[in-house]
Motif scaffolding. Structure first.
Motif, PDB file in Angstrom:
ATOM      1  N   GLY A   9       1.079  -4.643  -3.317  1.00 22.50           N
ATOM      2  CA  GLY A   9       0.085  -4.103  -4.228  1.00 22.50           C
ATOM      3  C   GLY A   9      -0.834  -3.209  -3.424  1.00 22.50           C
ATOM      4  N   THR A  10      -1.088  -2.018  -3.921  1.00 24.48           N
ATOM      5  CA  THR A  10      -1.866  -1.057  -3.132  1.00 24.48           C
ATOM      6  C   THR A  10      -3.354  -1.374  -3.093  1.00 24.48           C
ATOM      7  OG1 THR A  10      -2.021   0.448  -5.030  1.00 24.48           O
ATOM      8  CG2 THR A  10      -0.225   0.838  -3.456  1.00 24.48           C
ATOM      9  N   ILE A  11      -3.773  -2.473  -3.735  1.00 21.96           N
ATOM     10  CA  ILE A  11      -5.168  -2.902  -3.592  1.00 21.96           C
ATOM     11  C   ILE A  11      -5.277  -4.252  -2.878  1.00 21.96           C
ATOM     12  CG2 ILE A  11      -5.960  -1.606  -5.608  1.00 21.96           C
ATOM     13  CD1 ILE A  11      -6.102  -4.344  -7.102  1.00 21.96           C
ATOM     14  N   SER A  12      -4.176  -4.728  -2.323  1.00 24.80           N
ATOM     15  CA  SER A  12      -4.185  -6.045  -1.673  1.00 24.80           C
ATOM     16  C   SER A  12      -4.771  -5.978  -0.262  1.00 24.80           C
ATOM     17  CB  SER A  12      -2.761  -6.597  -1.586  1.00 24.80           C
ATOM     18  OG  SER A  12      -2.713  -7.686  -0.690  1.00 24.80           O
ATOM     19  N   PRO A  13      -5.813  -6.769   0.021  1.00 22.78           N
ATOM     20  CA  PRO A  13      -6.342  -6.776   1.387  1.00 22.78           C
ATOM     21  C   PRO A  13      -5.346  -7.350   2.382  1.00 22.78           C
ATOM     22  CG  PRO A  13      -7.330  -8.557   0.117  1.00 22.78           C
ATOM     23  CD  PRO A  13      -6.533  -7.723  -0.847  1.00 22.78           C
ATOM     24  N   TRP A  14      -4.497  -8.251   1.906  1.00 20.39           N
ATOM     25  CA  TRP A  14      -3.520  -8.869   2.805  1.00 20.39           C
ATOM     26  C   TRP A  14      -2.417  -7.875   3.165  1.00 20.39           C
ATOM     27  CZ3 TRP A  14      -6.005 -12.760   4.573  1.00 20.39           C
ATOM     28  CH2 TRP A  14      -6.866 -13.475   3.750  1.00 20.39           C
ATOM     29  N   ASP A  61     -14.839 -18.036  -2.042  1.00 17.84           N
ATOM     30  CA  ASP A  61     -15.687 -18.202  -0.861  1.00 17.84           C
ATOM     31  C   ASP A  61     -14.835 -18.276   0.401  1.00 17.84           C
ATOM     32  OD1 ASP A  61     -17.961 -18.170  -2.399  1.00 17.84           O
ATOM     33  OD2 ASP A  61     -18.272 -20.354  -2.350  1.00 17.84           O
ATOM     34  N   TYR A  62     -13.735 -19.028   0.308  1.00 18.45           N
ATOM     35  CA  TYR A  62     -12.852 -19.140   1.460  1.00 18.45           C
ATOM     36  C   TYR A  62     -12.207 -17.794   1.776  1.00 18.45           C
ATOM     37  CZ  TYR A  62      -9.312 -20.673   4.708  1.00 18.45           C
ATOM     38  OH  TYR A  62      -8.543 -20.818   5.828  1.00 18.45           O
ATOM     39  N   ARG A  63     -11.761 -17.091   0.736  1.00 23.71           N
ATOM     40  CA  ARG A  63     -11.182 -15.761   0.916  1.00 23.71           C
ATOM     41  C   ARG A  63     -12.166 -14.835   1.632  1.00 23.71           C
ATOM     42  NH1 ARG A  63     -11.369 -10.931  -1.989  1.00 23.71           N
ATOM     43  NH2 ARG A  63      -9.414  -9.814  -2.334  1.00 23.71           N
ATOM     44  N   ASN A  64     -13.433 -14.930   1.275  1.00 24.03           N
ATOM     45  CA  ASN A  64     -14.449 -14.063   1.870  1.00 24.03           C
ATOM     46  C   ASN A  64     -14.765 -14.420   3.313  1.00 24.03           C
ATOM     47  OD1 ASN A  64     -14.648 -12.548  -0.456  1.00 24.03           O
ATOM     48  ND2 ASN A  64     -16.372 -13.717  -1.279  1.00 24.03           N
ATOM     49  N   GLN A  65     -14.370 -15.610   3.742  1.00 21.77           N
ATOM     50  CA  GLN A  65     -14.445 -15.958   5.163  1.00 21.77           C
ATOM     51  C   GLN A  65     -13.166 -15.560   5.896  1.00 21.77           C
ATOM     52  OE1 GLN A  65     -15.404 -20.087   5.829  1.00 21.77           O
ATOM     53  NE2 GLN A  65     -17.421 -19.928   4.879  1.00 21.77           N
ATOM     54  N   GLU A  66     -12.046 -15.789   5.234  1.00 23.10           N
ATOM     55  CA  GLU A  66     -10.750 -15.592   5.881  1.00 23.10           C
ATOM     56  C   GLU A  66     -10.424 -14.118   6.122  1.00 23.10           C
ATOM     57  OE1 GLU A  66      -6.960 -17.582   7.114  1.00 23.10           O
ATOM     58  OE2 GLU A  66      -9.122 -17.832   7.281  1.00 23.10           O
ATOM     59  N   LEU A  67     -10.781 -13.250   5.188  1.00 18.14           N
ATOM     60  CA  LEU A  67     -10.479 -11.827   5.367  1.00 18.14           C
ATOM     61  C   LEU A  67     -11.158 -11.241   6.614  1.00 18.14           C
ATOM     62  CD1 LEU A  67     -10.508 -10.533   1.675  1.00 18.14           C
ATOM     63  CD2 LEU A  67      -8.550 -10.538   3.248  1.00 18.14           C
ATOM     64  N   LEU A  78     -12.734  -3.594   8.221  1.00 18.11           N
ATOM     65  CA  LEU A  78     -12.582  -4.124   6.864  1.00 18.11           C
ATOM     66  C   LEU A  78     -13.919  -4.088   6.153  1.00 18.11           C
ATOM     67  CD1 LEU A  78     -10.715  -5.826   4.804  1.00 18.11           C
ATOM     68  CD2 LEU A  78     -11.983  -7.783   5.703  1.00 18.11           C
ATOM     69  N   THR A  79     -13.929  -3.524   4.957  1.00 17.77           N
ATOM     70  CA  THR A  79     -15.086  -3.580   4.077  1.00 17.77           C
ATOM     71  C   THR A  79     -14.818  -4.701   3.080  1.00 17.77           C
ATOM     72  OG1 THR A  79     -15.435  -1.201   4.286  1.00 17.77           O
ATOM     73  CG2 THR A  79     -16.502  -2.300   2.429  1.00 17.77           C
ATOM     74  N   LEU A  80     -15.558  -5.781   3.175  1.00 19.49           N
ATOM     75  CA  LEU A  80     -15.263  -6.953   2.358  1.00 19.49           C
ATOM     76  C   LEU A  80     -15.419  -6.682   0.865  1.00 19.49           C
ATOM     77  CD1 LEU A  80     -14.376  -9.887   2.454  1.00 19.49           C
ATOM     78  CD2 LEU A  80     -16.782 -10.548   2.704  1.00 19.49           C
ATOM     79  N   LYS A  81     -16.360  -5.828   0.513  1.00 19.73           N
ATOM     80  CA  LYS A  81     -16.561  -5.478  -0.897  1.00 19.73           C
ATOM     81  C   LYS A  81     -16.448  -3.965  -1.045  1.00 19.73           C
ATOM     82  CE  LYS A  81     -19.308  -9.554  -1.964  1.00 19.73           C
ATOM     83  NZ  LYS A  81     -20.565 -10.094  -2.503  1.00 19.73           N
ATOM     84  N   PRO A  82     -15.225  -3.469  -1.175  1.00 17.65           N
ATOM     85  CA  PRO A  82     -15.030  -2.017  -1.245  1.00 17.65           C
ATOM     86  C   PRO A  82     -15.712  -1.410  -2.468  1.00 17.65           C
ATOM     87  CG  PRO A  82     -12.940  -3.159  -0.889  1.00 17.65           C
ATOM     88  CD  PRO A  82     -13.952  -4.202  -1.224  1.00 17.65           C
ATOM     89  N   ALA A  83     -16.070  -0.148  -2.332  1.00 19.62           N
ATOM     90  CA  ALA A  83     -16.736   0.562  -3.425  1.00 19.62           C
ATOM     91  C   ALA A  83     -15.817   0.716  -4.633  1.00 19.62           C
ATOM     92  CB  ALA A  83     -17.192   1.937  -2.937  1.00 19.62           C
ATOM     93  N   HIS A  84     -14.504   0.801  -4.390  1.00 22.94           N
ATOM     94  CA  HIS A  84     -13.550   1.016  -5.480  1.00 22.94           C
ATOM     95  C   HIS A  84     -12.521  -0.120  -5.477  1.00 22.94           C
ATOM     96  CE1 HIS A  84     -15.245   5.020  -5.982  1.00 22.94           C
ATOM     97  NE2 HIS A  84     -15.178   5.137  -4.661  1.00 22.94           N
ATOM     98  N   TRP A  85     -12.962  -1.264  -5.953  1.00 22.01           N
ATOM     99  CA  TRP A  85     -12.056  -2.419  -6.048  1.00 22.01           C
ATOM    100  C   TRP A  85     -12.603  -3.377  -7.087  1.00 22.01           C
ATOM    101  CZ3 TRP A  85     -11.786  -7.658  -5.919  1.00 22.01           C
ATOM    102  CH2 TRP A  85     -10.527  -8.227  -5.760  1.00 22.01           C
ATOM    103  N   VAL A 118      -8.710   2.014   0.684  1.00 21.85           N
ATOM    104  CA  VAL A 118      -9.480   1.026  -0.089  1.00 21.85           C
ATOM    105  C   VAL A 118     -10.347   0.175   0.816  1.00 21.85           C
ATOM    106  CG1 VAL A 118      -9.334  -0.987  -1.610  1.00 21.85           C
ATOM    107  CG2 VAL A 118      -7.726   0.905  -1.912  1.00 21.85           C
ATOM    108  N   TRP A 119      -9.727  -0.420   1.844  1.00 18.76           N
ATOM    109  CA  TRP A 119     -10.355  -1.511   2.591  1.00 18.76           C
ATOM    110  C   TRP A 119     -11.134  -1.086   3.825  1.00 18.76           C
ATOM    111  CZ3 TRP A 119     -11.140  -5.855   0.233  1.00 18.76           C
ATOM    112  CH2 TRP A 119     -10.350  -6.152  -0.884  1.00 18.76           C
ATOM    113  N   ALA A 120     -10.997   0.178   4.228  1.00 10.79           N
ATOM    114  CA  ALA A 120     -11.744   0.622   5.411  1.00 10.79           C
ATOM    115  C   ALA A 120     -12.494   1.924   5.188  1.00 10.79           C
ATOM    116  CB  ALA A 120     -10.790   0.782   6.605  1.00 10.79           C
ATOM    117  N   GLU A 121     -12.150   2.669   4.125  1.00  9.46           N
ATOM    118  CA  GLU A 121     -12.732   4.003   3.953  1.00  9.46           C
ATOM    119  C   GLU A 121     -13.503   4.173   2.651  1.00  9.46           C
ATOM    120  OE1 GLU A 121      -9.251   6.425   4.360  1.00  9.46           O
ATOM    121  OE2 GLU A 121      -9.094   6.093   6.518  1.00  9.46           O
ATOM    122  N   ASN A 122     -13.518   3.147   1.809  1.00 10.70           N
ATOM    123  CA  ASN A 122     -14.243   3.213   0.528  1.00 10.70           C
ATOM    124  C   ASN A 122     -13.849   4.420  -0.320  1.00 10.70           C
ATOM    125  OD1 ASN A 122     -15.865   0.860   0.301  1.00 10.70           O
ATOM    126  ND2 ASN A 122     -17.187   1.649   1.927  1.00 10.70           N
TER     127      ASN A 122
END
Length: 199
Positions: A9-14, A61-67, A78-85, A118-122
């Motif tokens: 998925g092109t929006i998956s952080p993993w 909450d766990y996801r937000n620690q693990e990423l 990594l931007t934990l809360k991207p502008a476009h997600w 998505v995850w590094a450039e917003n």
């Protein structure tokens, strides 16, 4: 030659955190990769998963620690809360499908380019200008953003059906066709590497 179907998925952080490790593993073992972008949220719906917006707070909450933990471990921004997600995955997925059909560029780089956007450039990967820029940056004709729409839409839907039939239920999900060995998650790439070494 081993063949890896890569459901993403092109929006998956993993998928983002997988970086270029799949490509390096495949090159080491002479394996071929088919990139199969799909609607990840529909895949969750079809296979018993839960969309992030509907997950229990403890899981998120766990996801937000693990990423960030994984990003630090891998040395990746990594931007934990991207502008476009979340954002519509279809346009970027269509572009990947069209590029794979056209050939001639760095397909693995293109896939990671969308994820990094998505995850590094917003950046908004549903925006035509962004899609064209990322296509061009990885050696593909930016016009594929338009010309690949029909085949992209058809294949995008088919990828979802194939993923369900093949036993995929999340992303990144890697399946070695010859052995039906399945690997879910960027943290299973070492196991994929070891498996390919036995073939």
């Amino acid at each position: 030659m081993a063949h890896i179907d890569y459901y993403l998925g092109t929006i998956s952080p993993w998928c983002y955190l997988a970086g270029d490790r799949l490509e390096r593993i495949a090159a080491r073992h002479g394996a071929q990769i088919t990139y199969r972008p799909l609607d990840l949220l529909q895949l969750f719906d079809r296979t018993g998963g839960v969309r992030p917006a509907q997950r229990h707070a403890s899981r998120m909450d766990y996801r937000n620690q693990e990423l960030p933990r994984w990003a630090d471990h891998l040395g990746m921004p990594l931007t934990l809360k991207p502008a476009h997600w979340p954002v519509n995955m279809a346009p970027s997925s269509y572009a990947i499908i069209a590029a794979q059909e056209a050939g001639g560029g760095d397909l693995g780089g293109l896939v990671h380019g969308f994820l990094r956007a998505v995850w590094a450039e917003n950046r908004d990967i549903s925006d035509d200008a962004v899609i064209r820029d990322i296509l061009g940056a990885h050696g593909f004709d930016p016009a594929l953003a338009d010309t690949g729409l029909f085949v992209g839409a058809e294949t995008y839907g088919r990828n979802l059906e194939q993923a369900v039939a093949a036993g995929a239920f999340g992303a990144p999900f890697y399946i070695v066709r010859e052995t039906d060995q399945r690997f879910w998650g960027q943290d299973r790439l070492d196991f994929l590497d070891r498996h390919l070494a036995t073939l």
